[in-house]
Scaffold this active site. Structure first.
Site, short mmCIF file in Angstrom:
data_model
loop_
_atom_site.label_atom_id
_atom_site.label_comp_id
_atom_site.label_asym_id
_atom_site.label_seq_id
_atom_site.Cartn_x
_atom_site.Cartn_y
_atom_site.Cartn_z
N HIS A 151 0.81 -1.22 0.00
CA HIS A 151 0.00 0.00 0.00
C HIS A 151 0.85 1.27 0.00
CE1 HIS A 151 -4.04 -1.79 0.82
NE2 HIS A 151 -3.25 -2.83 1.06
N ASP A 190 3.61 9.28 -0.52
CA ASP A 190 2.44 8.49 -0.13
C ASP A 190 2.22 7.43 -1.20
OD1 ASP A 190 0.24 7.87 1.45
OD2 ASP A 190 -0.38 9.97 1.61
C1 GDG Z 1 -2.08 3.62 3.45
C2 GDG Z 1 -1.05 4.31 2.55
C3 GDG Z 1 -2.74 4.35 0.71
C4 GDG Z 1 -8.49 9.62 8.24
N1 GDG Z 1 -8.89 10.28 9.34
C5 GDG Z 1 -10.07 9.77 9.70
C6 GDG Z 1 -10.39 8.76 8.78
N2 GDG Z 1 -9.41 8.69 7.91
C7 GDG Z 1 -9.43 7.80 6.73
C8 GDG Z 1 -9.45 8.60 5.45
C9 GDG Z 1 -8.90 7.58 4.46
C10 GDG Z 1 -7.93 6.80 5.35
O1 GDG Z 1 -8.27 7.02 6.70
C11 GDG Z 1 -6.50 7.27 5.16
O2 GDG Z 1 -6.03 6.76 3.96
P1 GDG Z 1 -4.77 7.34 3.21
O3 GDG Z 1 -4.68 6.69 1.89
O4 GDG Z 1 -4.93 8.81 3.11
O5 GDG Z 1 -3.51 7.05 4.15
P2 GDG Z 1 -2.89 5.81 5.03
O6 GDG Z 1 -3.69 5.54 6.25
O7 GDG Z 1 -1.47 6.18 5.25
O8 GDG Z 1 -3.00 4.54 4.08
C12 GDG Z 1 -1.74 5.19 1.51
C13 GDG Z 1 -3.65 3.55 1.61
O9 GDG Z 1 -2.91 2.78 2.58
C14 GDG Z 1 -4.56 2.59 0.82
O10 GDG Z 1 -3.84 1.75 -0.01
O11 GDG Z 1 -3.53 5.23 -0.08
O12 GDG Z 1 -0.80 5.76 0.64
O13 GDG Z 1 -0.13 5.09 3.33
O14 GDG Z 1 -9.89 6.71 4.01
O15 GDG Z 1 -10.75 9.02 5.18
N3 GDG Z 1 -11.50 8.02 8.84
C15 GDG Z 1 -12.37 8.31 9.85
N4 GDG Z 1 -12.12 9.28 10.77
C16 GDG Z 1 -11.00 10.06 10.73
O16 GDG Z 1 -10.81 10.96 11.55
N5 GDG Z 1 -13.50 7.60 9.91
#
Ligand code: GDG
Length: 468
Positions: free
Chosen positions: A156, A364
């Site tokens: 990821h 990322d």
């Molecule tokens: C890894 C990789 C890759 C965030 N704050 C809250 C919340 N979130 C949710 C967001 C989003 C998810 O968490 C974060 O996803 P990201 O992709 O931005 O980042 P990582 O957690 O680092 O994810 C990344 C991913 O895996 C998938 O393959 O894209 O690059 O690092 O969905 O909305 N959700 C809730 N409350 C929050 O306060 N419910």
């Protein structure tokens, strides 16, 4: 159809509050909701020796199997090797990597333990799908225990060039163990090329087309499977929740000011410190926006037990405090910085209510927040996405305002451009983004990966189609 067994470090057994923050859980949860199967991984509990339990729970057609870890194992495997060594190196942060052979031994041991505990649940025609950097050597550990099923792996997070990978001491024991999988999937072509370079140049492994490598008696295929979001569902959710009490309360409290939103786990890869400084620069360089815009940064804490994270948290707190002290007024706080998580529905409504989103990670794998923000917009009056060129999402989101997150002046100028952008340009950029992201809806992601794993011709087709 073969049964799919998903394996990840953490298993998100459905909880009631729905506020879990983390991309991997969101993506796997969305896959299993439609395709069912088994989800195996750590229970989230650390226990004393002799108290480890493996539990099985059924929920909505999905079987969740979770297993406890010993405290020392967890410390070395998760806090140690995975998060103090692999996470920084794979995010191009050699300066933050801390190697210890004891942690690496713990990491390899926990992967073997996962293999031991998973094996009794496997049937001969199951297809296994292993996720992320915590479990690089799980395929090898399963093969050593006689598991001959198809096993795929998806990373990821980013995968850097060989010059960085080889800074990882004894990298053959972790990175090279990827050769025991049948298929290794990445978010972008750049990541896939970096593994191909590592295998060709560092390991001198023969390949047919830089996407198929011959590793002893096995063939390893490499593919590109960018994760997406549920575009139509998320738009509907955002439309509905914009009217909920929580979102209305936030909007009322803004007193007609525009809102800029950022949503990130508290992690150094997300570039929060530089982002806050860029916002400070924006207020300094474009004074007409002072008092007219509020930046809401939602940042649930993560991995607080690791020292670098605690240090970073303190530095960001100080920077936010400085900007608010310098530019704030009794009636206006420039940055609202909150460390608590919000529900997914509230987030959707807040995205839709924001004139711009600041998504400026230093690196990322993909970044789902960028895609969720686009999905949540009102097509008649959309907001503008300001996106780091170093997020995997930038490959598809060419119509966003792409920025270099290290260049504070450029990020400040992009904020000004986003807030001043005329409606027709906003609509044009938004419809271009929706078009691209709808072609890669998360609904198809899992089936695509599994088809590629079970049918090599599919893997070739998808790696040719995925851009970037
Ligand atoms: C890894 C990789 C890759 C965030 N704050 C809250 C919340 N979130 C949710 C967001 C989003 C998810 O968490 C974060 O996803 P990201 O992709 O931005 O980042 P990582 O957690 O680092 O994810 C990344 C991913 O895996 C998938 O393959 O894209 O690059 O690092 O969905 O909305 N959700 C809730 N409350 C929050 O306060 N419910």
């Amino acid at each position: 159809m073969a049964r799919v067994v998903v394996v990840s470090n953490r298993v998100a057994v459905p909880n009631r509050d729905g506020t879990r923050a983390g991309g991997l859980e969101v993506v796997i949860g969305s896959y299993l909701k439609r395709n069912q199967g088994i989800w195996f991984g750590w229970s989230g509990r650390t226990v004393a020796k002799g108290e480890e339990v493996t539990r099985k729970v059924e929920h909505a057609g999905v079987t969740y199997i979770t297993t406890d870890l010993l405290r020392a194992d967890f410390q070395e495997y998760y806090n140690g090797f995975a998060n103090r060594m692999l996470w920084p190196i794979l995010h191009y942060r050699l300066d933050l990597a801390e190697f210890s052979s004891r942690d690496m031994a713990g990491y390899l041991r926990v992967n073997e333990l996962f293999a031991d505990r998973l094996k009794p649940f496997l049937k001969p025609d199951d297809v296994l799908w292993v996720h992320d950097y915590h479990l690089l050597p799980l395929g090898k550990a399963l093969r050593e225990r006689g598991v001959e099923n198809k096993i795929g792996f998806f990373l990821h997070i980013p995968f850097p060039p060989p010059d960085m990978l080889t800074c990882l001491p004894k990298h053959e024991r972790t990175i090279l163990s990827l050769c025991h999988y049948d298929l290794v999937g990445f978010q972008t072509n750049n990541d896939a090329d970096n593994l191909a370079d590592y295998l060709s140049h560092e390991c001198r492994m023969p390949s047919r087309d830089r996407r198929t490598f011959i590793a002893g008696s096995r063939t390893l295929r490499i593919g590109v499977f960018p994760v997406g979001v549920e575009m139509a569902e998320f738009e509907r959710l955002a439309r509905r929740t914009k009217r909920t009490a929580v979102v209305r309360e936030v909007l009322n409290s803004l007193s007609e000011r525009s809102m800029i939103i950022g949503v990130d786990r508290l992690d150094y890869s997300k570039g929060l410190g530089l982002r806050v400084r860029a916002f400070e620069q924006f207020l300094g360089t474009y004074p007409r926006w002072r008092g007219a815009v509020t930046y809401l940064q939602i940042t649930p804490r993560s991995r607080s037990e690791i020292r670098e994270y605690a240090d970073m948290e303190r530095r960001i707190d100080e920077t936010v405090g400085r900007v608010n002290g310098r530019y704030g007024e009794a009636s206006w706080t420039p940055i609202r910085y909150v460390n608590r998580p919000y529900s997914r529905t509230t987030l959707a409504g807040l995205y839709r209510s924001s004139r711009a989103a600041l998504v400026t990670p230093l690196r990322d794998g993909m970044n789902l927040v960028a895609k969720e923000y686009i999905a949540a917009q009102d097509p008649e009056d959309p907001g503008v996405l300001i996106l780091s060129r170093f997020a995997g999402a930038a490959v598809e989101c060419q119509a966003a305002l792409l920025v270099n997150p290290y260049d504070q002046e450029a990020v400040a100028a992009a904020i000004d451009q986003a807030l001043s952008m005329p409606l027709d340009e906003r609509c044009g950029r938004h419809s271009a983004l929706v078009k691209v992201l709808s072609e890669n809806d998360i609904k198809d992601w899992g089936p695509r990966f599994v088809a590629a794993l079970t049918n090599p011709a599919e893997a070739k087709r998808w790696s040719r189609r995925a851009s970037g």
